[in-house]
Design a protein around this motif. Structure first.
Motif, mmCIF file in Angstrom:
data_model
loop_
_atom_site.group_PDB
_atom_site.id
_atom_site.type_symbol
_atom_site.label_atom_id
_atom_site.label_comp_id
_atom_site.label_asym_id
_atom_site.label_seq_id
_atom_site.Cartn_x
_atom_site.Cartn_y
_atom_site.Cartn_z
ATOM 1 N N TYR A 183 16.101 6.949 -44.733
ATOM 2 C CA TYR A 183 17.504 7.239 -44.450
ATOM 3 C C TYR A 183 17.582 8.101 -43.193
ATOM 4 N N PRO A 184 18.471 7.762 -42.248
ATOM 5 C CA PRO A 184 18.669 8.617 -41.072
ATOM 6 C C PRO A 184 19.415 9.890 -41.466
ATOM 7 N N VAL A 185 18.945 11.015 -40.947
ATOM 8 C CA VAL A 185 19.557 12.293 -41.322
ATOM 9 C C VAL A 185 19.946 13.148 -40.119
ATOM 10 N N PHE A 186 19.602 12.691 -38.915
ATOM 11 C CA PHE A 186 19.953 13.471 -37.733
ATOM 12 C C PHE A 186 19.856 12.581 -36.509
ATOM 13 N N ARG A 187 20.770 12.829 -35.540
ATOM 14 C CA ARG A 187 20.753 12.042 -34.306
ATOM 15 C C ARG A 187 21.216 12.921 -33.158
ATOM 16 N N THR A 188 20.556 12.801 -32.011
ATOM 17 C CA THR A 188 20.874 13.623 -30.851
ATOM 18 C C THR A 188 20.377 12.936 -29.591
ATOM 19 N N THR A 189 20.920 13.348 -28.444
ATOM 20 C CA THR A 189 20.407 12.852 -27.164
ATOM 21 C C THR A 189 19.330 13.763 -26.593
ATOM 22 N N ASP A 190 19.027 14.858 -27.277
ATOM 23 C CA ASP A 190 18.037 15.832 -26.817
ATOM 24 C C ASP A 190 16.734 15.637 -27.593
ATOM 25 N N PRO A 191 15.688 15.118 -26.969
ATOM 26 C CA PRO A 191 14.444 14.858 -27.696
ATOM 27 C C PRO A 191 13.802 16.113 -28.267
ATOM 28 N N ALA A 192 13.933 17.249 -27.574
ATOM 29 C CA ALA A 192 13.337 18.487 -28.082
ATOM 30 C C ALA A 192 14.037 18.944 -29.360
ATOM 31 N N PHE A 215 3.625 14.314 -26.591
ATOM 32 C CA PHE A 215 4.186 12.973 -26.668
ATOM 33 C C PHE A 215 5.677 12.987 -26.357
ATOM 34 N N THR A 216 6.403 13.924 -26.931
ATOM 35 C CA THR A 216 7.845 14.024 -26.704
ATOM 36 C C THR A 216 8.148 14.199 -25.222
ATOM 37 N N ALA A 217 7.336 14.979 -24.537
ATOM 38 C CA ALA A 217 7.541 15.206 -23.102
ATOM 39 C C ALA A 217 7.177 13.982 -22.275
ATOM 40 N N SER A 233 10.082 10.454 -39.919
ATOM 41 C CA SER A 233 9.949 9.708 -38.666
ATOM 42 C C SER A 233 10.945 10.220 -37.642
ATOM 43 N N LEU A 234 10.525 10.218 -36.398
ATOM 44 C CA LEU A 234 11.402 10.507 -35.267
ATOM 45 C C LEU A 234 11.328 9.316 -34.320
ATOM 46 N N LEU A 235 12.475 8.646 -34.140
ATOM 47 C CA LEU A 235 12.558 7.479 -33.270
ATOM 48 C C LEU A 235 13.195 7.868 -31.948
ATOM 49 N N PHE A 236 12.528 7.545 -30.855
ATOM 50 C CA PHE A 236 13.054 7.817 -29.519
ATOM 51 C C PHE A 236 13.705 6.549 -28.961
ATOM 52 N N GLU A 273 15.715 -2.019 -31.549
ATOM 53 C CA GLU A 273 17.111 -1.892 -31.139
ATOM 54 C C GLU A 273 17.258 -0.664 -30.255
ATOM 55 N N ARG A 274 17.339 -0.882 -28.958
ATOM 56 C CA ARG A 274 17.390 0.242 -28.011
ATOM 57 C C ARG A 274 18.676 1.036 -28.162
ATOM 58 N N ALA A 275 18.557 2.363 -28.035
ATOM 59 C CA ALA A 275 19.704 3.261 -28.102
ATOM 60 C C ALA A 275 19.535 4.340 -27.049
ATOM 61 N N ASP A 276 20.607 5.076 -26.802
ATOM 62 C CA ASP A 276 20.567 6.161 -25.827
ATOM 63 C C ASP A 276 20.226 7.496 -26.469
ATOM 64 N N ASP A 277 20.005 7.480 -27.786
ATOM 65 C CA ASP A 277 19.733 8.734 -28.487
ATOM 66 C C ASP A 277 18.483 8.605 -29.346
ATOM 67 N N HIS A 278 18.211 9.649 -30.118
ATOM 68 C CA HIS A 278 16.990 9.740 -30.908
ATOM 69 C C HIS A 278 17.372 10.056 -32.354
ATOM 70 N N THR A 279 16.672 9.438 -33.306
ATOM 71 C CA THR A 279 17.056 9.526 -34.709
ATOM 72 C C THR A 279 15.901 10.028 -35.555
ATOM 73 N N VAL A 280 16.207 10.965 -36.446
ATOM 74 C CA VAL A 280 15.237 11.470 -37.420
ATOM 75 C C VAL A 280 15.533 10.822 -38.763
ATOM 76 N N LEU A 281 14.500 10.310 -39.416
ATOM 77 C CA LEU A 281 14.645 9.687 -40.719
ATOM 78 C C LEU A 281 13.722 10.343 -41.732
ATOM 79 N N VAL A 282 14.169 10.374 -42.972
ATOM 80 C CA VAL A 282 13.344 10.862 -44.067
ATOM 81 C C VAL A 282 13.039 9.681 -44.983
ATOM 82 N N HIS A 283 11.801 9.590 -45.431
ATOM 83 C CA HIS A 283 11.356 8.471 -46.263
ATOM 84 C C HIS A 283 11.134 8.960 -47.693
#
Length: 206
Positions: free
Chosen positions: A7-16, A116-118, A152-155, A164-174
């Protein structure tokens, strides 16, 4: 048998910021046996060479079932995987095998995430933490879970299939899949998200 759902639980355009929230979620679980892995899709020769230099302990591979069927002997080694130090820097060779994926798997927590994030840039990528144990939450009728506990953290992507490309980054919990009671899945994911001040923000993902 492990049978997770996410399930996605957070989304932002800031990778850090995305990395910070993902790490907070990891800390909710027992981390004694946790390991971290990363993966990034590279669609240009320039990006392959940049990542090879930025992540010198990464492995490069080609995901192309048709190519494998044409020549299962894998003369380039790219279906099995080639270490960065052994990867050719010949642009003609590399351009013929794009896209390539670069990965590092099952490393100690804290050893590769920031680097990796950088480095991921505008590419689709993922960090995932496996080997967690989610705690009991008796007041919420939630039982501890190990086999399916993961973050998981998807960039530049919102789906776990990284397709599916996006302009933001999503954190998911499994969490553990429950085909008979999806509300229990969502309740577990919601409880975990609440521990770090977040909430479920989208539908379940296979």
């Amino acid at each position: 048998m492990s049978n997770p759902i996410s399930y996605p639980v957070f989304r932002t355009t800031d990778p850090a910021v995305a990395l910070r929230v993902a790490r907070e979620l990891v800390e909710v679980g027992d981390q004694q046996d946790v390991r971290v892995s990363v993966d990034v899709e590279l669609r240009t020769v320039r990006e392959v060479l940049r990542i090879r230099e930025a992540l010198p302990d990464s492995w490069f591979r080609k995901e192309d079932a048709e190519d494998w069927a044409r020549d299962p002997s894998d003369p380039t080694g790219l279906h099995v995987g080639v270490h960065a130090s052994e990867l050719s820097d010949d642009p003609d060779f590399l351009s013929g095998h794009l896209p390539l994926w670069a990965s590092m798997q099952y490393r100690p927590v804290g050893s590769i995430e920031e680097e990796f994030t950088a480095s991921v840039g505008s590419n689709i990528g993922e960090i995932w933490w496996s080997g967690l144990i989610w705690p009991d939450a008796p007041d919420s009728n939630i039982h501890g879970e190990a086999n399916n506990a993961r973050v998981s953290l998807l960039f530049h992507c919102r789906t776990t299939g990284l397709d599916e490309r996006a302009d933001d980054h999503t954190v998911l919990v499994h969490v553990l899949r429950n085909s008979h009671d999806r509300e229990s899945e969502k309740r577990h994911a919601s409880w975990l998200a609440q521990q770090v001040g977040q909430s479920v923000i989208g539908p379940r993902q296979e």
